[in-house]
Design a protein around this motif. Structure first.
Motif, PDB file in Angstrom:
ATOM      1  N   THR A 104       6.201  34.289  44.854  1.00  0.00           N
ATOM      2  CA  THR A 104       5.823  35.701  44.909  1.00  0.00           C
ATOM      3  C   THR A 104       6.669  36.576  43.994  1.00  0.00           C
ATOM      4  OG1 THR A 104       7.290  36.022  46.814  1.00  0.00           O
ATOM      5  CG2 THR A 104       4.960  35.554  47.274  1.00  0.00           C
ATOM      6  N   GLY A 105       7.489  35.985  43.153  1.00  0.00           N
ATOM      7  CA  GLY A 105       8.352  36.775  42.277  1.00  0.00           C
ATOM      8  C   GLY A 105       7.969  36.657  40.816  1.00  0.00           C
ATOM      9  N   PRO A 106       8.905  37.000  39.933  1.00  0.00           N
ATOM     10  CA  PRO A 106       8.648  36.916  38.498  1.00  0.00           C
ATOM     11  C   PRO A 106       8.354  35.489  38.045  1.00  0.00           C
ATOM     12  CG  PRO A 106      10.570  38.291  38.941  1.00  0.00           C
ATOM     13  CD  PRO A 106      10.220  37.621  40.229  1.00  0.00           C
ATOM     14  N   LEU A 107       7.501  35.382  37.041  1.00  0.00           N
ATOM     15  CA  LEU A 107       7.117  34.109  36.446  1.00  0.00           C
ATOM     16  C   LEU A 107       6.890  34.367  34.963  1.00  0.00           C
ATOM     17  CD1 LEU A 107       6.084  31.108  36.689  1.00  0.00           C
ATOM     18  CD2 LEU A 107       3.813  32.089  37.042  1.00  0.00           C
ATOM     19  N   LYS A 108       7.484  33.533  34.117  1.00  0.00           N
ATOM     20  CA  LYS A 108       7.425  33.757  32.674  1.00  0.00           C
ATOM     21  C   LYS A 108       6.472  32.784  32.005  1.00  0.00           C
ATOM     22  CE  LYS A 108      11.113  32.640  30.151  1.00  0.00           C
ATOM     23  NZ  LYS A 108      10.688  31.695  29.083  1.00  0.00           N
ATOM     24  N   VAL A 109       5.650  33.313  31.102  1.00  0.00           N
ATOM     25  CA  VAL A 109       4.827  32.481  30.229  1.00  0.00           C
ATOM     26  C   VAL A 109       5.183  32.826  28.792  1.00  0.00           C
ATOM     27  CG1 VAL A 109       2.968  32.310  31.924  1.00  0.00           C
ATOM     28  CG2 VAL A 109       2.890  34.122  30.209  1.00  0.00           C
ATOM     29  N   GLN A 110       4.960  31.865  27.868  1.00  0.00           N
ATOM     30  CA  GLN A 110       5.379  32.045  26.488  1.00  0.00           C
ATOM     31  C   GLN A 110       4.219  31.863  25.522  1.00  0.00           C
ATOM     32  OE1 GLN A 110       7.917  30.540  29.355  1.00  0.00           O
ATOM     33  NE2 GLN A 110       6.754  29.055  28.159  1.00  0.00           N
ATOM     34  N   ALA A 111       4.290  32.590  24.412  1.00  0.00           N
ATOM     35  CA  ALA A 111       3.347  32.410  23.312  1.00  0.00           C
ATOM     36  C   ALA A 111       4.056  32.827  22.032  1.00  0.00           C
ATOM     37  CB  ALA A 111       2.086  33.244  23.513  1.00  0.00           C
ATOM     38  N   VAL A 112       3.575  32.335  20.917  1.00  0.00           N
ATOM     39  CA  VAL A 112       4.152  32.723  19.640  1.00  0.00           C
ATOM     40  C   VAL A 112       3.708  34.142  19.283  1.00  0.00           C
ATOM     41  CG1 VAL A 112       4.206  32.168  17.167  1.00  0.00           C
ATOM     42  CG2 VAL A 112       4.280  30.341  18.852  1.00  0.00           C
ATOM     43  N   GLY A 113       4.638  34.920  18.760  1.00  0.00           N
ATOM     44  CA  GLY A 113       4.333  36.289  18.378  1.00  0.00           C
ATOM     45  C   GLY A 113       3.546  36.361  17.073  1.00  0.00           C
ATOM     46  N   PRO A 114       3.032  37.553  16.724  1.00  0.00           N
ATOM     47  CA  PRO A 114       2.121  37.672  15.575  1.00  0.00           C
ATOM     48  C   PRO A 114       2.769  37.333  14.238  1.00  0.00           C
ATOM     49  CG  PRO A 114       2.772  39.845  16.395  1.00  0.00           C
ATOM     50  CD  PRO A 114       3.230  38.846  17.413  1.00  0.00           C
ATOM     51  N   TRP A 115       4.046  37.677  14.063  1.00  0.00           N
ATOM     52  CA  TRP A 115       4.666  37.443  12.757  1.00  0.00           C
ATOM     53  C   TRP A 115       4.976  35.969  12.523  1.00  0.00           C
ATOM     54  CZ3 TRP A 115       3.701  40.703   9.268  1.00  0.00           C
ATOM     55  CH2 TRP A 115       3.562  42.056   9.580  1.00  0.00           C
ATOM     56  N   THR A 116       5.467  35.294  13.528  1.00  0.00           N
ATOM     57  CA  THR A 116       5.731  33.866  13.366  1.00  0.00           C
ATOM     58  C   THR A 116       4.424  33.095  13.214  1.00  0.00           C
ATOM     59  OG1 THR A 116       7.837  34.001  14.545  1.00  0.00           O
ATOM     60  CG2 THR A 116       6.755  31.840  14.492  1.00  0.00           C
ATOM     61  N   LEU A 117       3.382  33.528  13.923  1.00  0.00           N
ATOM     62  CA  LEU A 117       2.075  32.872  13.780  1.00  0.00           C
ATOM     63  C   LEU A 117       1.553  33.052  12.354  1.00  0.00           C
ATOM     64  CD1 LEU A 117       0.407  31.289  15.849  1.00  0.00           C
ATOM     65  CD2 LEU A 117      -0.971  33.351  16.212  1.00  0.00           C
ATOM     66  N   ALA A 118       1.628  34.272  11.834  1.00  0.00           N
ATOM     67  CA  ALA A 118       1.138  34.532  10.474  1.00  0.00           C
ATOM     68  C   ALA A 118       1.961  33.803   9.423  1.00  0.00           C
ATOM     69  CB  ALA A 118       1.149  36.033  10.203  1.00  0.00           C
ATOM     70  N   ALA A 119       3.243  33.586   9.711  1.00  0.00           N
ATOM     71  CA  ALA A 119       4.111  32.890   8.763  1.00  0.00           C
ATOM     72  C   ALA A 119       3.947  31.374   8.824  1.00  0.00           C
ATOM     73  CB  ALA A 119       5.570  33.258   9.030  1.00  0.00           C
ATOM     74  N   SER A 120       3.232  30.886   9.832  1.00  0.00           N
ATOM     75  CA  SER A 120       3.151  29.441  10.065  1.00  0.00           C
ATOM     76  C   SER A 120       1.782  28.839   9.797  1.00  0.00           C
ATOM     77  CB  SER A 120       3.538  29.139  11.526  1.00  0.00           C
ATOM     78  OG  SER A 120       4.828  29.637  11.839  1.00  0.00           O
ATOM     79  N   VAL A 121       0.746  29.663   9.706  1.00  0.00           N
ATOM     80  CA  VAL A 121      -0.625  29.151   9.604  1.00  0.00           C
ATOM     81  C   VAL A 121      -1.228  29.581   8.274  1.00  0.00           C
ATOM     82  CG1 VAL A 121      -2.877  29.033  10.728  1.00  0.00           C
ATOM     83  CG2 VAL A 121      -0.822  29.341  12.109  1.00  0.00           C
ATOM     84  N   GLU A 122      -1.940  28.676   7.650  1.00  0.00           N
ATOM     85  CA  GLU A 122      -2.567  28.964   6.366  1.00  0.00           C
ATOM     86  C   GLU A 122      -3.975  29.517   6.548  1.00  0.00           C
ATOM     87  OE1 GLU A 122      -2.542  25.363   4.149  1.00  0.00           O
ATOM     88  OE2 GLU A 122      -0.349  25.254   4.032  1.00  0.00           O
ATOM     89  N   LEU A 123      -4.372  30.345   5.608  1.00  0.00           N
ATOM     90  CA  LEU A 123      -5.753  30.805   5.544  1.00  0.00           C
ATOM     91  C   LEU A 123      -6.627  29.684   4.977  1.00  0.00           C
ATOM     92  CD1 LEU A 123      -5.040  34.363   4.108  1.00  0.00           C
ATOM     93  CD2 LEU A 123      -5.712  33.793   6.456  1.00  0.00           C
ATOM     94  N   PRO A 124      -7.960  29.788   5.094  1.00  0.00           N
ATOM     95  CA  PRO A 124      -8.832  28.717   4.576  1.00  0.00           C
ATOM     96  C   PRO A 124      -8.593  28.378   3.110  1.00  0.00           C
ATOM     97  CG  PRO A 124     -10.089  30.167   5.999  1.00  0.00           C
ATOM     98  CD  PRO A 124      -8.728  30.806   5.844  1.00  0.00           C
ATOM     99  N   ARG A 125      -8.196  29.361   2.314  1.00  0.00           N
ATOM    100  CA  ARG A 125      -7.984  29.085   0.885  1.00  0.00           C
ATOM    101  C   ARG A 125      -6.608  28.478   0.599  1.00  0.00           C
ATOM    102  NH1 ARG A 125      -7.698  34.760   1.329  1.00  0.00           N
ATOM    103  NH2 ARG A 125      -5.656  35.661   0.776  1.00  0.00           N
ATOM    104  N   GLY A 126      -5.754  28.406   1.616  1.00  0.00           N
ATOM    105  CA  GLY A 126      -4.528  27.651   1.446  1.00  0.00           C
ATOM    106  C   GLY A 126      -3.227  28.411   1.534  1.00  0.00           C
ATOM    107  N   GLU A 127      -3.212  29.741   1.304  1.00  0.00           N
ATOM    108  CA  GLU A 127      -1.952  30.481   1.397  1.00  0.00           C
ATOM    109  C   GLU A 127      -1.719  30.913   2.845  1.00  0.00           C
ATOM    110  OE1 GLU A 127       1.183  31.029   1.013  1.00  0.00           O
ATOM    111  OE2 GLU A 127       0.741  31.172  -1.144  1.00  0.00           O
TER     112      GLU A 127
END
Length: 334
Positions: A104-127
């Motif tokens: 019944t108390g606090p519970l933490k979940v995690q996800a990658v933030g927008p900047w690290t996600l954008a820095a880690s994934v390529e667009l379809p054209r490769g960059e």
């Protein structure tokens, strides 16, 4: 900005990842060791889709990605990698639900933030997506919607939980400093303006219905920027702090920001006594001239980073050690 909740006992938690591939065992370890502030375990040893980038890509709404030889890349439709990420997250939620029925108390979940996600994934054209400001905004908007749905699902499964969302941003300092390499690896992408960095992060934080912790285990974490963006807590590897960070930490504490300080090693090694593990936190407090009474409610003890690289036995020890160290701070803040 949502407020970080008061904890009903020693302020200690894990960063996110755990060793192994058994979701039930990981959930049992986390909930058994961290009764006051458990978290949803991540098990990257299972492979792509269970790693922190793939897991978060699986949360996106109307954006899809697949694994290429170069890493994760956005595509036009969901495929095997997206389905695998969904399946593993479902297993993890099933396991957490099983072991938190009375929580019944606090519970933490995690996800990658927008900047690290954008820095880690390529667009379809490769960059990398980070190279395209429009793509960054699309990623942030999709992430925000996905996080809202994810938090709603966790609330449905564990209705007594008071959810905290941790956004992992290990790449943010490099994004702001112009140190992120291009997809080819031969050059570096242009530094993102700090105002834009704050704006995108604030949009995500404002768009979710939960207090947000921003975690970064890199040096030179931009603490004032994170606070201005609306983070109610900042999670750091305490061993990387220098006296240059003193003013930002002191101002944060005095304004009510909570600091999750990584003081317990995240890979197997012989640990000192728990009180010794937090001696540096007491030293920091004295150096800043902060009231000792603020310490136990302003600091949550964690390992220095995720525990994926540890043995299962050490991971259990590290979490228990963190709890005892946090109790030491509460019992003897001076």
């Amino acid at each position: 900005m949502s407020t970080f909740p008061a904890l009903a006992g020693p302020g200690a938690t894990g960063v996110g990842s755990m060793p192994g591939t058994d979701a039930r065992e990981a959930a049992k370890t986390v909930t058994g060791s961290l009764e006051v502030l458990p978290h949803l375990p991540e098990l990257p040893a299972r492979g792509p889709g269970a790693d922190m980038i793939g897991r978060t890509l699986g949360l996106l709404v109307e954006l899809y990605a697949r694994v290429e030889p170069s890493g994760w890349r956005f595509g036009d439709h969901p495929g095997r990698d997206t389905r695998r990420a969904h399946s593993w997250l479902g297993e993890d939620l099933d396991a957490l639900e099983e072991f938190t029925q009375d929580h019944t108390g606090p519970l933490k979940v995690q996800a990658v933030g927008p900047w690290t996600l954008a820095a880690s994934v390529e667009l379809p054209r490769g960059e990398k997506a980070l190279a395209d400001p429009g793509a960054v905004r699309d990623v942030a908007a999709s992430l925000t919607e996905g996080l809202r749905l994810h938090l709603a699902e966790v609330r449905r499964r564990i209705p007594g939980a008071q959810l905290l969302l941790q956004l992992d941003e290990p790449s943010l300092p490099a994004v702001l400093a112009g140190q992120v390499k291009t997809a080819s690896g031969w050059q570096r992408l242009r530094a993102v303006d700090r105002g834009v960095g704050e704006e995108i992060l604030r949009a995500v934080i404002d768009g979710v219905d939960a207090p947000v912790i921003v975690h970064s285990c890199a040096p030179s974490v931009p603490i004032p920027l994170l606070r201005r963006a609306g983070a109610s807590a900042v999670s750091l590897d305490a061993s990387l702090l220098t006296e240059r960070d003193d003013d930002a930490i002191g101002e944060g504490v005095e304004s009510g920001t909570v600091f999750l300080l990584g003081v317990v090693p995240s890979t197997d090694r012989k640990l000192s006594d728990p009180a010794g593990s937090v001696s540096g936190v007491r030293t920091l407090w004295r150096r800043l001239g902060l009231a000792p009474a603020l310490l136990p409610r302003s600091v949550v003890v964690t390992p220095t980073c995720g525990l994926a690289g540890a043995s299962p036995a050490y991971a259990r020890t590290a979490l228990s050690h963190s709890v005892i160290a946090a109790q030491s701070l509460a019992d003897n803040p001076e």
